[in-house]
Write a protein that holds these residues in place. Structure first.
Motif, PDB file in Angstrom:
ATOM      1  N   ILE A  83       1.086  -1.415   0.172  1.00 21.18           N
ATOM      2  CA  ILE A  83       0.300   0.264   0.197  1.00 21.18           C
ATOM      3  C   ILE A  83       0.810   1.290  -0.060  1.00 21.18           C
ATOM      4  O   ILE A  83       0.577   2.125  -0.462  1.00 21.18           O
ATOM      5  CB  ILE A  83      -0.815   0.241   1.439  1.00 21.18           C
ATOM      6  CG1 ILE A  83      -2.320  -1.349   0.829  1.00 21.18           C
ATOM      7  CG2 ILE A  83      -1.875   1.479   1.451  1.00 21.18           C
ATOM      8  CD1 ILE A  83      -2.943  -1.284   1.719  1.00 21.18           C
ATOM      9  N   PRO A  84       2.041   1.696   0.716  1.00 23.40           N
ATOM     10  CA  PRO A  84       2.917   2.895   0.668  1.00 23.40           C
ATOM     11  C   PRO A  84       3.085   2.851  -0.385  1.00 23.40           C
ATOM     12  O   PRO A  84       3.288   4.201  -1.369  1.00 23.40           O
ATOM     13  CB  PRO A  84       3.360   2.365   1.554  1.00 23.40           C
ATOM     14  CG  PRO A  84       3.450   0.990   2.733  1.00 23.40           C
ATOM     15  CD  PRO A  84       2.489   0.441   1.900  1.00 23.40           C
ATOM     16  N   ILE A  85       4.089   1.912  -1.415  1.00 18.76           N
ATOM     17  CA  ILE A  85       4.560   2.105  -2.814  1.00 18.76           C
ATOM     18  C   ILE A  85       2.962   2.194  -3.309  1.00 18.76           C
ATOM     19  O   ILE A  85       3.663   3.300  -4.694  1.00 18.76           O
ATOM     20  CB  ILE A  85       5.026   0.212  -2.962  1.00 18.76           C
ATOM     21  CG1 ILE A  85       5.613   0.496  -2.240  1.00 18.76           C
ATOM     22  CG2 ILE A  85       5.403   0.691  -4.088  1.00 18.76           C
ATOM     23  CD1 ILE A  85       6.759  -1.051  -2.700  1.00 18.76           C
ATOM     24  N   THR A  86       1.886   1.933  -4.054  1.00 21.01           N
ATOM     25  CA  THR A  86       0.720   1.873  -4.557  1.00 21.01           C
ATOM     26  C   THR A  86       0.457   3.680  -4.275  1.00 21.01           C
ATOM     27  O   THR A  86       0.042   4.284  -5.759  1.00 21.01           O
ATOM     28  CB  THR A  86      -0.144   0.971  -4.165  1.00 21.01           C
ATOM     29  OG1 THR A  86       0.377   0.034  -4.134  1.00 21.01           O
ATOM     30  CG2 THR A  86      -1.876   2.285  -4.352  1.00 21.01           C
TER      31      THR A  86
ATOM     32  N   THR B  19      11.805   6.309 -13.504  1.00 18.87           N
ATOM     33  CA  THR B  19      11.073   6.978 -12.416  1.00 18.87           C
ATOM     34  C   THR B  19      10.432   6.075 -11.774  1.00 18.87           C
ATOM     35  O   THR B  19      10.735   5.780 -10.330  1.00 18.87           O
ATOM     36  CB  THR B  19      10.034   8.386 -12.958  1.00 18.87           C
ATOM     37  OG1 THR B  19      10.977   8.481 -13.448  1.00 18.87           O
ATOM     38  CG2 THR B  19      10.276   9.162 -11.620  1.00 18.87           C
ATOM     39  N   LEU B  20       9.801   5.408 -12.047  1.00 18.87           N
ATOM     40  CA  LEU B  20       8.968   4.301 -11.321  1.00 18.87           C
ATOM     41  C   LEU B  20       9.649   3.359 -10.508  1.00 18.87           C
ATOM     42  O   LEU B  20       9.553   3.150  -9.640  1.00 18.87           O
ATOM     43  CB  LEU B  20       8.078   4.256 -12.222  1.00 18.87           C
ATOM     44  CG  LEU B  20       7.151   5.035 -12.990  1.00 18.87           C
ATOM     45  CD1 LEU B  20       5.896   3.701 -14.392  1.00 18.87           C
ATOM     46  CD2 LEU B  20       6.114   5.253 -11.967  1.00 18.87           C
ATOM     47  N   VAL B  21      10.956   2.757 -11.790  1.00 20.76           N
ATOM     48  CA  VAL B  21      11.732   1.848 -10.687  1.00 20.76           C
ATOM     49  C   VAL B  21      12.283   2.504  -9.853  1.00 20.76           C
ATOM     50  O   VAL B  21      12.234   2.146  -8.767  1.00 20.76           O
ATOM     51  CB  VAL B  21      12.642   1.151 -11.578  1.00 20.76           C
ATOM     52  CG1 VAL B  21      13.634   0.509 -11.035  1.00 20.76           C
ATOM     53  CG2 VAL B  21      12.083   0.099 -12.534  1.00 20.76           C
ATOM     54  N   GLN B  22      13.030   4.169  -9.550  1.00 21.24           N
ATOM     55  CA  GLN B  22      13.590   4.559  -8.915  1.00 21.24           C
ATOM     56  C   GLN B  22      13.137   4.798  -7.417  1.00 21.24           C
ATOM     57  O   GLN B  22      13.019   4.797  -6.311  1.00 21.24           O
ATOM     58  CB  GLN B  22      14.267   5.165  -9.379  1.00 21.24           C
ATOM     59  CG  GLN B  22      15.382   5.409 -10.299  1.00 21.24           C
ATOM     60  CD  GLN B  22      16.454   3.973  -9.984  1.00 21.24           C
ATOM     61  OE1 GLN B  22      17.224   4.137  -8.945  1.00 21.24           O
ATOM     62  NE2 GLN B  22      17.197   3.460 -10.090  1.00 21.24           N
ATOM     63  N   THR B  23      11.217   5.215  -8.090  1.00 20.22           N
ATOM     64  CA  THR B  23      10.342   5.512  -7.025  1.00 20.22           C
ATOM     65  C   THR B  23      10.454   3.852  -6.122  1.00 20.22           C
ATOM     66  O   THR B  23       9.747   4.242  -4.514  1.00 20.22           O
ATOM     67  CB  THR B  23       9.057   5.817  -7.588  1.00 20.22           C
ATOM     68  OG1 THR B  23      10.122   6.743  -7.853  1.00 20.22           O
ATOM     69  CG2 THR B  23       8.281   6.190  -6.022  1.00 20.22           C
ATOM     70  N   VAL B  24      10.173   3.076  -6.584  1.00 18.47           N
ATOM     71  CA  VAL B  24      10.053   1.589  -5.608  1.00 18.47           C
ATOM     72  C   VAL B  24      11.157   1.448  -5.213  1.00 18.47           C
ATOM     73  O   VAL B  24      10.740   0.446  -3.853  1.00 18.47           O
ATOM     74  CB  VAL B  24       9.942   0.943  -6.760  1.00 18.47           C
ATOM     75  CG1 VAL B  24       9.239  -0.188  -6.252  1.00 18.47           C
ATOM     76  CG2 VAL B  24       8.159   0.982  -7.579  1.00 18.47           C
TER      77      VAL B  24
END
Length: 110
Positions: free
Chosen positions: A40-43, A83-88
């Motif tokens: 949930i926090p990642i979402t 960007t998404l990968v680095q965020t994850v």
């Protein structure tokens, strides 16, 4: 979780008992639910990023989907995916969840 353990055997010979200190058992009926709750926090963070695909005008933007123990990231460019990968990577570190991002694959369809 303190009481979780497993026994390692080889050719029917008991080798050792191993205590499980972290993680979620795969194959248990509640494991996918626990995984999704932990995600949930990642979402929440991914939903705030301006990346992904908008399926309808004024519709919701989709940049990730989760199923069982899997997360798929979607972007319009390699830059968005990065960007998404680095965020994850950052958020998963913050919540102390480990992903083997190096094992992930990238599909670029143009």
């Amino acid at each position: 979780m303190r009481n979780w353990n497993t026994v390692l055997t080889s050719s029917g010979i008991r080798l050792a008992e191993v205590n499980i200190r972290r993680g979620i058992f795969q194959g248990k009926s509640l494991s996918p639910l626990f995984f999704i709750v932990a995600m949930i926090p990642i979402t929440n963070v991914l939903q705030k990023i301006d990346a992904g695909y908008q399926l309808k005008k004024r519709g919701n933007r989709i940049n990730h989907l989760m199923f069982m123990y899997d997360i798929k990231l979607y972007g319009k460019s390699i830059k968005e995916i990065d960007t998404l990968v680095q965020t994850v990577r950052i958020v998963s570190g913050d919540i102390r969840m480990e992903f083997e991002i190096e094992k992930c694959a990238l599909v670029n369809i143009q």
